[in-house]
Design a protein around this motif. Structure first.
Motif: not given
Length: 338
Positions: A283-301
Motif C-alpha cells: 500500500a505504501g509503495v503504491a501510494l508513494g510511487s503514484g500507482v494509485l494516482a489517477r491521470r487527469r484529463g488533457a487540455g491544460g490539466n
C-alpha cells in the motif's frame, strides 16, 4: 502514472526484489572474511560493468569522470564508504549483540528519512503523500521482520546501518546525472573494492583474503553479477526516473521478498504477520510511487508524475526529472536495492 515513471518504479522494485532473494547467498558467505568478500564482490562487479559502458555524445567514460568536481568526487568516495562498505560493517557489528531483525527495522525507516532529507537539501517542502507512504512502508517492514533482542551497542550500530542506507540513495543524487546509472555503478564499485582492500589490510592483515570454497565462489559470483551489476544499474536507473524519495520506498520490498522466499530455502516461514506487513508495504509503495494516482484529463490539466518532487503536478508535456539503496540484507556482502 505515465510510461517513464512506471518504468522507473518497476526498475526500483526489481532491484530491491533481487536484494531480498539474495539472503541464501549471504548466509553461505557468513564465514568468509568480511573485507575480502567485499573486495572480491565489488572488484568483480566493476570489471563486469566495463563492457556495458558506452560513450555518450562523443565523450568516453574516463572523460565523463574527469568532469566531476572535487565535491562530486568526494561524494562518490563517501557513497562507497558509507552506503556500501560502512553499511555492511555496521550491520555485522549490530548483529554481534542484536538479533538480525533489529538493524532491519531501523533500515526500514530509510524511506521516511530520505523523504524528509532530500527535499530539504533541495530547498523544497517534503511531499506529504511520500511521507505518508514512507510511514506505511516502515510499518510494513517492521511487521514483516518483527523486533528482536538487543542492547545499546546493537541499537547504535543499527542507527549506523540506517545512515548507510540513507547515504546509499542521498549521496548518489549529485553524481547520478553526470555519470548515468551504469558508469556510476562501475565507479562506485571500483572505489568500494579499493576501500575494502584497505579496510581488510588494516583490520586483518594478510588474512583478509582467502580462496573461497565452491559454494562461496558461487555466492560471490551471484552477489557480483546479479545483485550488484544488475541490481545497481536497475536501482540507479529507477532513481533517475522517479527520484530518490520514491525509489527508496521500494526498499520495503526487500524484507517482503526475503520473507516470501525464506520457506523455499528452509530459513523461515511466511505467516499472518508477514502477510499483513507485505500488504502495508504494498500500500505504501503504491501510494508513494503514484500507482494509485489517477491521470487527469488533457487540455491544460496536470498529470501527477513520479519525479523527485514527491508528487508535484507537472504539465503533461514535461519530461521526467533528471535524478532523484537493502537494504541491509543485500549489502551484507555487497552487501541494497541497495
Amino acid at each position: 502514472m505515465n510510461a517513464t515513471p512506471l518504468r522507473g518504479a518497476l526498475l526500483a522494485a526489481f532491484a530491491c526484489t533481487l536484494v531480498g532473494v539474495s539472503f541464501t547467498a549471504n548466509s553461505v558467505l557468513g564465514d568468509y572474511p568480511y573485507a575480502g568478500g567485499q573486495a572480491l564482490r565489488y572488484g568483480l562487479a566493476a570489471l563486469l560493468l566495463l563492457p556495458l559502458l558506452r560513450s555518450r555524445h562523443g565523450s568516453s567514460p574516463r572523460a565523463r569522470l574527469r568532469t566531476l568536481t572535487w565535491p562530486q568526487r568526494i561524494r562518490l568516495a563517501a557513497l562507497a564508504a558509507i552506503g556500501m562498505v560502512g553499511f555492511n560493517l555496521a550491520v555485522l557489528a549490530a548483529e554481534r549483540s542484536a538479533e538480525p531483525a533489529v538493524p532491519g527495522v531501523f533500515v526500514g525507516c530509510a524511506p521516511v528519512v530520505v523523504g524528509v532529507l532530500v527535499p530539504t537539501l533541495e530547498g523544497r517542502r517534503p511531499s506529504r503523500t511520500v511521507l505518508y507512504a514512507a510511514g506505511l512502508v516502515a510499518a510494513g517492514a517492521f511487521t514483516v521482520q518483527g523486533w528482536g533482542r538487543t542492547d545499546l551497542g546493537g541499537i547504535l550500530f543499527s542507527v549506523g546501518a540506517l545512515a548507510g542506507e540513507v547515504g546509499f540513495a542521498v549521496l548518489a543524487v549529485p553524481v547520478l546525472r553526470p555519470l548515468g546509472p551504469k558508469l556510476l555503478s562501475a565507479a562506485v564499485c571500483a572505489v568500494a573494492a579499493v576501500e575494502s582492500v584497505l579496510l581488510g589490510v588494516l583490520l586483518d592483515g594478510q588474512r583478509f583474503l582467502r580462496l573461497p570454497t565452491g559454494h562461496e565462489a558461487l555466492a560471490l559470483l551471484w552477489q557480483a553479477a546479479v545483485v550488484t551489476v544488475i541490481g545497481f544499474v536497475c536501482w540507479y536507473s529507477g532513481m533517475r526516473q522517479i527520484g530518490a524519495e520514491r525509489a527508496t520506498l521500494f526498499s520495503g520490498l526487500i524484507p517482503v521478498s526475503a520473507a516470501l522466499t525464506a520457506p523455499l530455502a528452509g530459513a523461515g516461514t511466511y505467516g499472518v504477520g508477514q502477510g499483513a506487513g507485505s500488504l502495508l508495504v504494498g500500500a505504501g509503495v503504491a501510494l508513494g510511487s503514484g500507482v494509485l494516482a489517477r491521470r487527469r484529463g488533457a487540455g491544460g490539466n496536470a498529470t501527477v508524475t513520479g519525479g523527485a518532487g514527491g508528487g508535484h503536478a507537472t504539465p503533461p508535456s514535461a519530461g521526467p526529472p533528471g535524478s532523484g539503496g537493502a537494504t541491509r540484507h543485500d549489502r551484507l556482502t555487497r552487501g541494497g536495492a541497495g
